[in-house]
Design a protein around this motif. Sequence first.
Motif, PDB file in Angstrom:
ATOM      1  N   THR A 237       0.799  -1.301  -0.038  1.00 42.24           N
ATOM      2  CA  THR A 237       0.048  -0.114  -0.208  1.00 42.24           C
ATOM      3  C   THR A 237       0.772   1.416  -0.052  1.00 42.24           C
ATOM      4  OG1 THR A 237      -0.147  -0.294   2.272  1.00 42.24           O
ATOM      5  CG2 THR A 237      -1.886  -1.190   1.215  1.00 42.24           C
TER       6      THR A 237
ATOM      7  N   GLY B 294       4.233   3.722  -1.216  1.00 42.20           N
ATOM      8  CA  GLY B 294       4.543   4.408  -2.599  1.00 42.20           C
ATOM      9  C   GLY B 294       5.253   3.416  -3.389  1.00 42.20           C
ATOM     10  N   ILE B 295       6.406   2.855  -3.402  1.00 38.51           N
ATOM     11  CA  ILE B 295       6.919   1.775  -4.128  1.00 38.51           C
ATOM     12  C   ILE B 295       6.374   0.622  -4.192  1.00 38.51           C
ATOM     13  CG2 ILE B 295       9.197   0.472  -4.273  1.00 38.51           C
ATOM     14  CD1 ILE B 295      10.760   2.640  -3.056  1.00 38.51           C
TER      15      ILE B 295
ATOM     16  N   ARG C 176      -1.472  -3.138   7.808  1.00 38.98           N
ATOM     17  CA  ARG C 176      -1.697  -3.109   9.030  1.00 38.98           C
ATOM     18  C   ARG C 176      -2.765  -2.342   9.339  1.00 38.98           C
ATOM     19  NH1 ARG C 176       3.645  -1.014  11.576  1.00 38.98           N
ATOM     20  NH2 ARG C 176       3.000   0.544  10.065  1.00 38.98           N
TER      21      ARG C 176
ATOM     22  N   LYS D  26      -6.745   2.334   5.651  1.00 37.68           N
ATOM     23  CA  LYS D  26      -5.971   2.787   4.370  1.00 37.68           C
ATOM     24  C   LYS D  26      -5.920   1.762   3.388  1.00 37.68           C
ATOM     25  CE  LYS D  26      -0.859   3.388   3.654  1.00 37.68           C
ATOM     26  NZ  LYS D  26       0.429   3.176   4.236  1.00 37.68           N
TER      27      LYS D  26
ATOM     28  N   ASP E 148       1.448  -8.286   9.879  1.00 37.09           N
ATOM     29  CA  ASP E 148       2.486  -7.212  10.410  1.00 37.09           C
ATOM     30  C   ASP E 148       3.926  -8.012  10.131  1.00 37.09           C
ATOM     31  OD1 ASP E 148       4.384  -6.108  11.835  1.00 37.09           O
ATOM     32  OD2 ASP E 148       3.063  -5.912  13.694  1.00 37.09           O
ATOM     33  N   VAL E 149       4.647  -7.475   9.298  1.00 44.80           N
ATOM     34  CA  VAL E 149       6.009  -8.098   8.902  1.00 44.80           C
ATOM     35  C   VAL E 149       6.948  -8.210  10.002  1.00 44.80           C
ATOM     36  CG1 VAL E 149       5.760  -7.531   6.503  1.00 44.80           C
ATOM     37  CG2 VAL E 149       7.088  -6.149   7.955  1.00 44.80           C
TER      38      VAL E 149
ATOM     39  N   ASN F  33       9.353  -5.869   0.750  1.00 47.03           N
ATOM     40  CA  ASN F  33       9.456  -4.468   0.395  1.00 47.03           C
ATOM     41  C   ASN F  33       8.983  -3.514   1.867  1.00 47.03           C
ATOM     42  OD1 ASN F  33       9.134  -1.755  -1.366  1.00 47.03           O
ATOM     43  ND2 ASN F  33       6.819  -2.166  -0.291  1.00 47.03           N
TER      44      ASN F  33
ATOM     45  N   TYR G 105      18.705   2.068  10.264  1.00 42.35           N
ATOM     46  CA  TYR G 105      18.088   1.761   8.914  1.00 42.35           C
ATOM     47  C   TYR G 105      19.189   1.205   7.917  1.00 42.35           C
ATOM     48  CZ  TYR G 105      15.699   2.662   4.402  1.00 42.35           C
ATOM     49  OH  TYR G 105      15.086   2.740   3.226  1.00 42.35           O
TER      50      TYR G 105
ATOM     51  N   LYS H 100      19.226  -2.494   6.007  1.00 40.43           N
ATOM     52  CA  LYS H 100      19.202  -2.688   4.896  1.00 40.43           C
ATOM     53  C   LYS H 100      20.476  -3.158   4.256  1.00 40.43           C
ATOM     54  CE  LYS H 100      15.399  -0.566   3.956  1.00 40.43           C
ATOM     55  NZ  LYS H 100      14.290  -1.357   3.316  1.00 40.43           N
TER      56      LYS H 100
ATOM     57  N   VAL I 272      13.607   8.077  -3.958  1.00 41.28           N
ATOM     58  CA  VAL I 272      12.313   7.858  -4.624  1.00 41.28           C
ATOM     59  C   VAL I 272      11.464   8.842  -4.201  1.00 41.28           C
ATOM     60  CG1 VAL I 272      10.662   6.186  -5.638  1.00 41.28           C
ATOM     61  CG2 VAL I 272      13.021   5.478  -5.205  1.00 41.28           C
TER      62      VAL I 272
ATOM     63  N   THR J 108       8.506   9.181  -2.853  1.00 39.93           N
ATOM     64  CA  THR J 108       7.288   8.462  -2.107  1.00 39.93           C
ATOM     65  C   THR J 108       6.882   9.333  -0.908  1.00 39.93           C
ATOM     66  OG1 THR J 108       8.572   6.900  -0.813  1.00 39.93           O
ATOM     67  CG2 THR J 108       7.877   6.222  -2.817  1.00 39.93           C
TER      68      THR J 108
END
Length: 246
Positions: A12, A14-15, A35, A39, A60-61, A87, A152, A156, A185, A187
Amino acid sequence: MNGRTVLVTGGTGGIGTAIVRHLARLGHRVATSFRDPAKADAWGAAMTEEDLDVHIFQGDVSDLHSCEAMAREIETRLGPVEILVNNAGITRDAALHKMGHQQWLDVVNTNLNACFNVTRPVIEGMRRRQWGRIVQISSINGQKGQYGQANYAAAKAGMHGFTMSLAQENAKFGITVNTVSPGYVATDMVMAVPEEVREKIVAQIPMGRLGKPEEIAHAVAFLVGEDAAWITGANLAINGGQDMGW
Ligand code: NDP
């Protein structure tokens, strides 16, 4: 290529929306997790209006049990997951000397531990069926680090370690595992950055602009296609030339 069952986490966003749309237009059945039900409902209605074969599942990942339940539900309703795009992701930025433990945990759980939580319930099925495609959406900042993003960048970077190990473990089962590392990007995640900071970021991009979500989706579609069967363990950096390390 057509007719595979796909799971794109964070579809849901942007990417994620661009990836879901691109893969559905190629003829796949695409599942995504959500989640926030309000939305997700609005998002699902927009996809239906576009006549896309897209399905939303609560998940929920950052929670293994939630991901196990989601994988079972997808299998019942659509069939076993054959293509997985990890993602979903969040940022909780702060320099480490100001970062709270929860900020660290939230980011590592949602970006890195999620790879285990979502992939573990589907990998055995892919091995049995001797075919699978897995893509991690990492980040340029996992490759080069970033002020205020120790959590982050660590998560990543870890995602690509996960990719390389899984690629080795599963190559002989017809499964490819790759990483896509987007640069900045346009988003919500990036548009939430103050404009003057964004302008400084764009000034560092040789292409002179932010990326488009569709440009990331295009690369993902290439990697999960039949013709990309010999590409595994790779990291595809898509960043307008901002970081050309190799
Ligand atoms: P968005 O913030 O637009 O979307 C994030 C998505 O992840 C949302 O669908 C959100 O759902 C979902 N999500 C977040 N936490 C969880 C969770 N615990 N369980 C399930 N779903 C969750 O982000 P982008 O589209 O910008 O980013 C997508 C990916 O690309 C991320 O991994 C990000 O780190 C990476 N990336 C993005 C870049 C950019 O410039 N935008 C650059 C480099 C990498 P909900 O709203 O319901 O929480």
